[in-house]
Design a protein around this motif. Structure first.
Motif, short mmCIF file in Angstrom:
data_model
loop_
_atom_site.label_atom_id
_atom_site.label_comp_id
_atom_site.label_asym_id
_atom_site.label_seq_id
_atom_site.Cartn_x
_atom_site.Cartn_y
_atom_site.Cartn_z
N ARG A 158 38.37 -29.20 -84.13
CA ARG A 158 37.14 -28.38 -84.12
C ARG A 158 35.94 -29.23 -83.72
O ARG A 158 34.79 -28.82 -83.90
CB ARG A 158 36.95 -27.65 -85.46
N GLY A 159 36.21 -30.40 -83.15
CA GLY A 159 35.16 -31.30 -82.67
C GLY A 159 35.08 -32.56 -83.50
O GLY A 159 34.33 -33.49 -83.19
N GLU A 160 35.87 -32.60 -84.59
CA GLU A 160 35.75 -33.69 -85.56
C GLU A 160 36.66 -34.89 -85.25
O GLU A 160 36.47 -35.97 -85.79
CB GLU A 160 36.01 -33.17 -86.99
N ARG A 161 37.66 -34.68 -84.34
CA ARG A 161 38.56 -35.79 -84.00
C ARG A 161 38.01 -36.49 -82.77
O ARG A 161 37.92 -35.90 -81.70
CB ARG A 161 39.97 -35.25 -83.73
N LEU A 162 37.65 -37.77 -82.93
CA LEU A 162 36.87 -38.44 -81.89
C LEU A 162 37.61 -39.59 -81.24
O LEU A 162 38.34 -40.34 -81.90
CB LEU A 162 35.59 -39.01 -82.52
N LEU A 163 37.38 -39.73 -79.95
CA LEU A 163 37.82 -40.92 -79.21
C LEU A 163 36.63 -41.43 -78.42
O LEU A 163 36.05 -40.68 -77.63
CB LEU A 163 38.92 -40.55 -78.22
N PRO A 164 36.23 -42.69 -78.64
CA PRO A 164 35.07 -43.19 -77.90
C PRO A 164 35.33 -43.26 -76.41
O PRO A 164 36.47 -43.47 -75.98
CB PRO A 164 34.86 -44.60 -78.47
N VAL A 165 34.29 -43.05 -75.63
CA VAL A 165 34.36 -43.14 -74.17
C VAL A 165 33.44 -44.27 -73.73
O VAL A 165 32.30 -44.34 -74.19
CB VAL A 165 33.85 -41.82 -73.53
N LEU A 166 33.94 -45.12 -72.87
CA LEU A 166 33.09 -46.20 -72.35
C LEU A 166 32.10 -45.62 -71.34
O LEU A 166 32.49 -44.95 -70.40
CB LEU A 166 33.95 -47.24 -71.65
N SER A 167 30.83 -45.85 -71.59
CA SER A 167 29.82 -45.37 -70.65
C SER A 167 28.74 -46.43 -70.62
O SER A 167 27.98 -46.57 -71.57
CB SER A 167 29.28 -44.02 -71.16
N ARG A 168 28.73 -47.21 -69.54
CA ARG A 168 27.88 -48.41 -69.54
C ARG A 168 26.41 -48.12 -69.27
O ARG A 168 25.55 -48.79 -69.77
CB ARG A 168 28.43 -49.44 -68.55
N SER A 169 26.15 -47.05 -68.47
CA SER A 169 24.73 -46.88 -68.12
C SER A 169 24.02 -45.95 -69.08
O SER A 169 24.63 -45.24 -69.88
CB SER A 169 24.57 -46.34 -66.71
N THR A 170 22.71 -45.96 -68.94
CA THR A 170 21.85 -45.05 -69.71
C THR A 170 21.53 -43.86 -68.82
O THR A 170 21.21 -44.02 -67.64
CB THR A 170 20.56 -45.79 -70.09
N PHE A 171 21.63 -42.66 -69.40
CA PHE A 171 21.28 -41.45 -68.66
C PHE A 171 19.96 -40.91 -69.21
O PHE A 171 19.66 -41.07 -70.40
CB PHE A 171 22.40 -40.41 -68.80
#
Ligand SMILES: C[C@@](CO)(OP(=O)(O)O)[C@H](O)COP(=O)(O)OP(=O)(O)OC[C@H]1O[C@@H](n2ccc(N)nc2=O)[C@H](O)[C@@H]1O
Ligand SMILES: Nc1ncnc2c1ncn2[C@@H]1O[C@H](COP(=O)(O)OP(=O)(O)O)[C@@H](O)[C@H]1O
Length: 311
Positions: A158-171
Protein backbone atom coordinates in the motif's frame (compact mmCIF):
# COMPACT_ATOMS: atom_id res chain seq x y z
CA UNK A 1 20.67 27.96 41.76
CA UNK A 2 20.71 26.39 38.32
CA UNK A 3 17.75 24.17 37.42
CA UNK A 4 18.06 21.71 34.57
CA UNK A 5 15.22 22.01 32.09
CA UNK A 6 14.81 19.56 29.24
CA UNK A 7 15.47 20.97 25.79
CA UNK A 8 13.10 19.99 23.02
CA UNK A 9 14.26 17.61 20.33
CA UNK A 10 13.55 19.30 16.99
CA UNK A 11 13.04 17.20 13.86
CA UNK A 12 12.58 18.27 10.25
CA UNK A 13 10.57 16.03 7.93
CA UNK A 14 10.14 16.42 4.16
CA UNK A 15 7.09 16.51 1.92
CA UNK A 16 6.92 14.16 -1.06
CA UNK A 17 5.82 14.00 -4.63
CA UNK A 18 5.02 10.73 -6.42
CA UNK A 19 7.00 10.79 -9.67
CA UNK A 20 5.12 7.65 -10.72
CA UNK A 21 1.92 6.47 -9.03
CA UNK A 22 0.36 3.34 -10.52
CA UNK A 23 -2.78 2.32 -8.63
CA UNK A 24 -3.97 -1.29 -8.77
CA UNK A 25 -7.39 -2.60 -7.84
CA UNK A 26 -9.08 -2.21 -4.47
CA UNK A 27 -7.90 -4.90 -2.03
CA UNK A 28 -10.06 -6.71 0.52
CA UNK A 29 -8.54 -4.60 3.31
CA UNK A 30 -9.78 -1.33 1.73
CA UNK A 31 -6.38 -0.30 0.35
CA UNK A 32 -5.15 -0.26 -3.24
CA UNK A 33 -2.01 -2.00 -4.38
CA UNK A 34 0.50 0.65 -5.44
CA UNK A 35 3.61 0.78 -7.55
CA UNK A 36 5.00 4.21 -6.89
CA UNK A 37 8.23 6.19 -6.99
CA UNK A 38 8.44 8.75 -4.20
CA UNK A 39 10.76 11.72 -4.07
CA UNK A 40 11.25 13.68 -0.81
CA UNK A 41 11.16 17.46 -1.29
CA UNK A 42 12.72 20.34 0.64
CA UNK A 43 9.32 21.83 1.51
CA UNK A 44 9.08 20.52 5.06
CA UNK A 45 7.48 20.62 8.52
CA UNK A 46 9.36 20.80 11.81
CA UNK A 47 8.17 19.01 14.92
CA UNK A 48 9.56 19.49 18.40
CA UNK A 49 8.97 17.19 21.36
CA UNK A 50 9.62 18.03 25.01
CA UNK A 51 8.60 16.29 28.27
CA UNK A 52 5.36 17.66 29.80
CA UNK A 53 2.70 16.82 32.42
CA UNK A 54 0.43 15.33 29.78
CA UNK A 55 0.25 14.74 26.01
CA UNK A 56 -0.61 17.86 24.01
CA UNK A 57 -0.28 19.07 20.42
CA UNK A 58 0.09 22.63 19.15
CA UNK A 59 0.24 23.66 15.50
CA UNK A 60 1.47 26.83 13.85
CA UNK A 61 2.10 27.85 10.27
CA UNK A 62 -0.08 28.84 7.36
CA UNK A 63 -2.64 26.02 7.47
CA UNK A 64 -2.53 25.58 11.27
CA UNK A 65 -6.22 26.23 11.89
CA UNK A 66 -7.32 23.21 9.82
CA UNK A 67 -5.02 20.74 11.58
CA UNK A 68 -6.55 18.81 14.50
CA UNK A 69 -4.81 19.03 17.89
CA UNK A 70 -6.55 16.00 19.40
CA UNK A 71 -6.08 12.25 19.06
CA UNK A 72 -6.93 12.44 15.34
CA UNK A 73 -3.57 14.14 14.73
CA UNK A 74 -1.08 11.54 13.49
CA UNK A 75 1.59 12.88 15.88
CA UNK A 76 -0.68 12.10 18.85
CA UNK A 77 -1.13 8.55 17.52
CA UNK A 78 2.63 8.22 16.99
CA UNK A 79 3.32 9.27 20.60
CA UNK A 80 0.69 6.89 22.00
CA UNK A 81 2.00 4.01 19.90
CA UNK A 82 5.64 4.48 20.94
CA UNK A 83 4.66 5.01 24.59
CA UNK A 84 2.55 1.84 24.66
CA UNK A 85 5.32 -0.16 22.98
CA UNK A 86 7.94 1.09 25.42
CA UNK A 87 5.78 0.83 28.55
CA UNK A 88 5.64 4.53 29.47
CA UNK A 89 3.16 7.41 29.51
CA UNK A 90 3.06 9.61 26.39
CA UNK A 91 3.57 12.77 28.41
CA UNK A 92 5.07 15.13 25.87
CA UNK A 93 4.27 18.46 24.33
CA UNK A 94 4.44 18.18 20.55
CA UNK A 95 4.74 21.42 18.58
CA UNK A 96 4.25 21.28 14.82
CA UNK A 97 5.34 24.03 12.47
CA UNK A 98 3.57 23.43 9.14
CA UNK A 99 5.31 24.25 5.88
CA UNK A 100 3.61 21.40 3.98
CA UNK A 101 0.08 22.10 2.69
CA UNK A 102 -2.63 20.24 4.64
CA UNK A 103 -4.57 17.57 2.72
CA UNK A 104 -2.47 18.57 -0.28
CA UNK A 105 -1.22 15.17 -1.50
CA UNK A 106 2.25 15.90 -0.11
CA UNK A 107 2.18 13.64 2.98
CA UNK A 108 2.27 16.42 5.59
CA UNK A 109 0.61 14.38 8.34
CA UNK A 110 2.90 11.45 7.54
CA UNK A 111 5.95 13.74 7.76
CA UNK A 112 4.85 14.89 11.21
CA UNK A 113 4.25 11.32 12.37
CA UNK A 114 7.69 10.23 11.13
CA UNK A 115 9.26 13.25 12.83
CA UNK A 116 7.54 12.35 16.11
CA UNK A 117 8.86 8.78 15.96
CA UNK A 118 12.41 10.05 15.40
CA UNK A 119 12.08 12.77 18.05
CA UNK A 120 10.67 10.50 20.76
CA UNK A 121 13.17 7.75 19.99
CA UNK A 122 15.85 10.31 20.92
CA UNK A 123 14.00 12.06 23.77
CA UNK A 124 13.11 8.80 25.51
CA UNK A 125 16.45 7.21 24.60
CA UNK A 126 14.67 4.15 23.22
CA UNK A 127 17.47 3.25 20.84
CA UNK A 128 15.03 1.71 18.36
CA UNK A 129 16.51 0.35 15.16
CA UNK A 130 15.58 1.53 11.67
CA UNK A 131 13.52 -1.66 11.18
CA UNK A 132 11.59 -1.14 14.42
CA UNK A 133 10.83 2.47 13.50
CA UNK A 134 9.71 1.29 10.04
CA UNK A 135 7.26 -1.13 11.65
CA UNK A 136 5.71 1.63 13.80
CA UNK A 137 5.63 3.98 10.81
CA UNK A 138 3.69 1.48 8.67
CA UNK A 139 1.09 1.10 11.46
CA UNK A 140 0.48 4.86 11.41
CA UNK A 141 -0.08 5.25 7.63
CA UNK A 142 0.99 4.07 4.20
CA UNK A 143 3.21 7.11 3.52
CA UNK A 144 4.88 7.30 6.96
CA UNK A 145 7.74 4.84 6.20
CA UNK A 146 8.75 6.97 3.20
CA UNK A 147 8.66 10.15 5.31
CA UNK A 148 11.17 8.42 7.62
CA UNK A 149 13.45 7.36 4.77
CA UNK A 150 13.31 10.28 2.35
CA UNK A 151 15.46 10.36 -0.77
CA UNK A 152 13.93 8.65 -3.79
CA UNK A 153 12.34 5.22 -3.35
CA UNK A 154 10.02 2.73 -4.97
CA UNK A 155 6.98 1.96 -2.82
CA UNK A 156 4.91 -1.20 -3.22
CA UNK A 157 2.17 -2.90 -1.20
CA UNK A 158 0.00 0.00 0.00
CA UNK A 159 3.10 2.20 -0.42
CA UNK A 160 4.80 1.13 2.81
CA UNK A 161 7.29 -1.39 1.33
CA UNK A 162 10.29 0.62 0.18
CA UNK A 163 13.33 0.12 -1.99
CA UNK A 164 15.74 3.04 -2.29
CA UNK A 165 16.50 4.36 -5.78
CA UNK A 166 19.84 5.91 -6.63
CA UNK A 167 19.29 9.42 -7.93
CA UNK A 168 22.43 11.50 -8.00
CA UNK A 169 21.15 14.85 -9.20
CA UNK A 170 18.91 17.43 -7.63
CA UNK A 171 15.61 18.17 -9.35
CA UNK A 172 13.88 21.54 -9.14
CA UNK A 173 10.15 21.83 -8.58
CA UNK A 174 7.46 24.47 -8.39
CA UNK A 175 4.45 23.59 -6.26
CA UNK A 176 1.07 25.21 -6.84
CA UNK A 177 -0.88 24.99 -3.58
CA UNK A 178 -4.67 24.93 -3.96
CA UNK A 179 -7.31 26.70 -1.90
CA UNK A 180 -8.83 23.68 -0.17
CA UNK A 181 -7.59 20.13 0.27
CA UNK A 182 -8.71 16.78 -1.14
CA UNK A 183 -9.40 13.78 1.08
CA UNK A 184 -7.15 10.83 0.16
CA UNK A 185 -9.88 8.12 0.61
CA UNK A 186 -12.33 10.22 -1.46
CA UNK A 187 -9.83 10.46 -4.34
CA UNK A 188 -9.17 6.68 -4.29
CA UNK A 189 -12.97 6.09 -4.28
CA UNK A 190 -13.39 8.49 -7.22
CA UNK A 191 -10.78 6.51 -9.17
CA UNK A 192 -12.69 3.27 -8.44
CA UNK A 193 -15.87 4.99 -9.69
CA UNK A 194 -14.20 6.22 -12.89
CA UNK A 195 -12.81 2.74 -13.49
CA UNK A 196 -16.21 1.12 -12.90
CA UNK A 197 -17.80 3.56 -15.40
CA UNK A 198 -15.19 3.26 -18.13
CA UNK A 199 -11.62 2.34 -18.72
CA UNK A 200 -9.29 5.23 -17.89
CA UNK A 201 -5.69 4.53 -18.97
CA UNK A 202 -3.48 2.84 -16.35
CA UNK A 203 0.22 3.47 -15.88
CA UNK A 204 2.58 0.58 -16.52
CA UNK A 205 5.76 -0.07 -14.55
CA UNK A 206 8.24 2.70 -13.66
CA UNK A 207 11.27 1.18 -15.49
CA UNK A 208 11.76 4.05 -17.99
CA UNK A 209 11.36 6.61 -15.24
CA UNK A 210 13.93 4.82 -13.07
CA UNK A 211 16.35 4.89 -15.98
CA UNK A 212 15.72 8.63 -16.45
CA UNK A 213 16.47 9.15 -12.75
CA UNK A 214 19.88 7.57 -13.17
CA UNK A 215 20.68 9.97 -16.05
CA UNK A 216 19.82 12.87 -13.75
CA UNK A 217 18.38 14.80 -16.70
CA UNK A 218 15.15 16.65 -15.86
CA UNK A 219 14.14 16.92 -19.54
CA UNK A 220 14.38 13.11 -19.89
CA UNK A 221 12.43 12.59 -16.67
CA UNK A 222 9.66 15.12 -17.37
CA UNK A 223 7.59 13.21 -20.00
CA UNK A 224 7.74 10.04 -17.86
CA UNK A 225 6.04 11.53 -14.77
CA UNK A 226 2.63 9.92 -14.24
CA UNK A 227 -0.13 9.56 -11.67
CA UNK A 228 -3.20 7.28 -11.91
CA UNK A 229 -4.91 9.39 -9.22
CA UNK A 230 -4.69 12.50 -11.39
CA UNK A 231 -7.88 11.77 -13.36
CA UNK A 232 -9.77 11.31 -10.06
CA UNK A 233 -8.34 14.51 -8.55
CA UNK A 234 -9.25 16.43 -11.74
CA UNK A 235 -12.72 14.96 -11.71
CA UNK A 236 -13.23 16.22 -8.12
CA UNK A 237 -11.50 19.55 -8.76
CA UNK A 238 -11.73 20.42 -12.49
CA UNK A 239 -10.02 23.79 -11.91
CA UNK A 240 -6.72 21.93 -11.54
CA UNK A 241 -6.61 21.47 -15.34
CA UNK A 242 -6.07 25.23 -15.67
CA UNK A 243 -3.35 25.13 -13.03
CA UNK A 244 -1.54 22.29 -14.85
CA UNK A 245 -1.75 24.14 -18.17
CA UNK A 246 -0.55 27.41 -16.63
CA UNK A 247 2.57 25.81 -15.13
CA UNK A 248 3.65 24.38 -18.47
CA UNK A 249 2.81 27.66 -20.24
CA UNK A 250 5.03 29.39 -17.65
CA UNK A 251 7.99 27.25 -18.74
CA UNK A 252 7.90 24.08 -16.61
CA UNK A 253 9.01 20.87 -18.36
CA UNK A 254 5.92 19.02 -17.09
CA UNK A 255 3.24 19.21 -14.41
CA UNK A 256 1.41 16.53 -12.43
CA UNK A 257 -1.01 16.35 -9.55
CA UNK A 258 0.97 15.39 -6.45
CA UNK A 259 -0.37 12.11 -5.01
CA UNK A 260 -4.10 12.51 -4.28
CA UNK A 261 -3.85 16.28 -4.89
CA UNK A 262 -4.80 19.03 -5.09
CA UNK A 263 -1.22 20.38 -5.07
CA UNK A 264 0.23 20.48 -8.61
CA UNK A 265 3.97 19.81 -8.95
CA UNK A 266 5.95 21.23 -11.88
CA UNK A 267 9.37 19.89 -12.82
CA UNK A 268 11.74 22.59 -14.05
CA UNK A 269 15.03 22.41 -15.96
CA UNK A 270 17.08 24.14 -13.24
CA UNK A 271 16.83 26.28 -10.11
CA UNK A 272 16.63 29.61 -12.00
CA UNK A 273 13.88 28.27 -14.22
CA UNK A 274 11.90 27.21 -11.13
CA UNK A 275 12.10 30.74 -9.73
CA UNK A 276 10.88 32.18 -13.07
CA UNK A 277 8.03 29.64 -13.35
CA UNK A 278 6.96 30.28 -9.75
CA UNK A 279 6.78 34.05 -10.32
CA UNK A 280 4.69 33.67 -13.47
CA UNK A 281 2.42 31.05 -11.93
CA UNK A 282 1.86 33.21 -8.83
CA UNK A 283 0.59 35.98 -11.10
CA UNK A 284 -1.68 33.72 -13.16
CA UNK A 285 -4.44 33.45 -10.55
CA UNK A 286 -4.69 29.65 -10.83
CA UNK A 287 -3.75 28.65 -7.28
CA UNK A 288 -3.66 29.87 -3.67
CA UNK A 289 0.09 30.22 -3.45
CA UNK A 290 3.30 28.94 -4.99
CA UNK A 291 6.43 27.34 -3.49
CA UNK A 292 9.80 26.39 -4.95
CA UNK A 293 11.35 23.13 -3.74
CA UNK A 294 14.10 20.69 -4.63
CA UNK A 295 14.59 16.97 -4.19
CA UNK A 296 15.61 14.44 -3.23
CA UNK A 297 16.25 15.41 0.42
CA UNK A 298 16.71 13.14 3.48
CA UNK A 299 13.84 11.77 5.57
CA UNK A 300 12.93 12.86 9.11
CA UNK A 301 16.11 14.12 10.82
CA UNK A 302 16.94 15.72 14.16
CA UNK A 303 18.11 19.29 13.55
CA UNK A 304 19.28 20.13 17.08
CA UNK A 305 21.02 17.89 19.61
CA UNK A 306 18.99 16.27 22.33
CA UNK A 307 21.25 17.42 25.19
CA UNK A 308 19.70 18.91 28.33
CA UNK A 309 20.30 22.61 28.89
CA UNK A 310 20.54 24.57 32.17
CA UNK A 311 18.76 27.81 32.93
C1 LIG B 1 -2.10 8.81 -2.14
C2 LIG B 1 -0.77 8.77 -1.42
C3 LIG B 1 0.35 8.50 -2.44
O1 LIG B 1 1.60 8.53 -1.85
O2 LIG B 1 -0.40 9.95 -0.74
P1 LIG B 1 -1.19 11.35 -0.45
O3 LIG B 1 -1.53 11.92 -1.76
O4 LIG B 1 -2.39 11.05 0.39
O5 LIG B 1 -0.20 12.22 0.29
C4 LIG B 1 -0.77 7.63 -0.37
O6 LIG B 1 -1.02 6.40 -0.98
C5 LIG B 1 -1.71 7.83 0.77
O7 LIG B 1 -1.07 7.43 1.93
P2 LIG B 1 -1.61 7.86 3.39
O8 LIG B 1 -2.12 9.28 3.33
O9 LIG B 1 -0.56 7.50 4.38
O10 LIG B 1 -2.87 6.94 3.47
P3 LIG B 1 -3.41 6.01 4.68
O11 LIG B 1 -3.61 6.88 5.87
O12 LIG B 1 -2.61 4.78 4.81
O13 LIG B 1 -4.83 5.61 4.08
C6 LIG B 1 -5.91 6.52 3.98
C7 LIG B 1 -6.93 5.95 3.04
O14 LIG B 1 -6.48 6.10 1.67
C8 LIG B 1 -6.85 4.97 0.91
N1 LIG B 1 -5.63 4.26 0.44
C9 LIG B 1 -4.39 4.61 0.93
C10 LIG B 1 -3.26 3.96 0.47
C11 LIG B 1 -3.43 2.92 -0.48
N2 LIG B 1 -2.38 2.25 -0.95
N3 LIG B 1 -4.66 2.60 -0.93
C12 LIG B 1 -5.76 3.27 -0.51
O15 LIG B 1 -6.88 2.98 -0.94
C13 LIG B 1 -7.69 4.08 1.81
O16 LIG B 1 -9.04 4.47 1.64
C14 LIG B 1 -7.20 4.47 3.21
O17 LIG B 1 -8.17 4.24 4.20
N1 LIG C 1 -0.01 16.38 11.65
C1 LIG C 1 -0.97 16.56 10.72
N2 LIG C 1 -0.81 17.48 9.75
C2 LIG C 1 -1.78 17.65 8.82
N3 LIG C 1 -2.94 16.99 8.79
C3 LIG C 1 -3.15 16.06 9.72
C4 LIG C 1 -2.17 15.80 10.71
N4 LIG C 1 -2.62 14.80 11.49
C5 LIG C 1 -3.83 14.46 11.01
N5 LIG C 1 -4.17 15.21 9.96
C6 LIG C 1 -5.42 15.05 9.15
O1 LIG C 1 -5.05 14.33 7.97
C7 LIG C 1 -5.66 14.89 6.81
C8 LIG C 1 -4.71 14.68 5.62
O2 LIG C 1 -3.60 15.50 5.80
P1 LIG C 1 -2.21 15.47 5.05
O3 LIG C 1 -1.36 14.39 5.59
O4 LIG C 1 -1.69 16.87 5.12
O5 LIG C 1 -2.62 15.22 3.54
P2 LIG C 1 -2.38 14.13 2.42
O6 LIG C 1 -2.96 12.83 2.95
O7 LIG C 1 -3.11 14.65 1.24
O8 LIG C 1 -0.92 14.02 2.17
C9 LIG C 1 -5.91 16.37 7.18
O9 LIG C 1 -7.05 16.87 6.54
C10 LIG C 1 -6.05 16.35 8.68
O10 LIG C 1 -7.41 16.31 9.07
Amino acid sequence: MLSVVPRPVVVRAPSKVNLHLAVGDLRDDGYHELNTVFQALSLSDTVSVVPAETLSVTVRGEDARVVPTDSSNLVWQAAELLAAESGRRPDVEIAIDKGIPVAGGMAGGSADAAATLVGLNALWQLDLSREELDGFAAKLGSDVPFSLHGGTAVGTGRGERLLPVLSRSTFHWVLALAKGGLSTPTVFRELDRLRADGNPPRLGGPEDLMHALTTGDAATLAPLLGNDLQSAALSLNPGLRRTLRAGVAAGALAGIVSGSGPTCAFLCAEADAAVRVSAELAGAGVCRTVRVASGPVPGARIINDAAEGSH
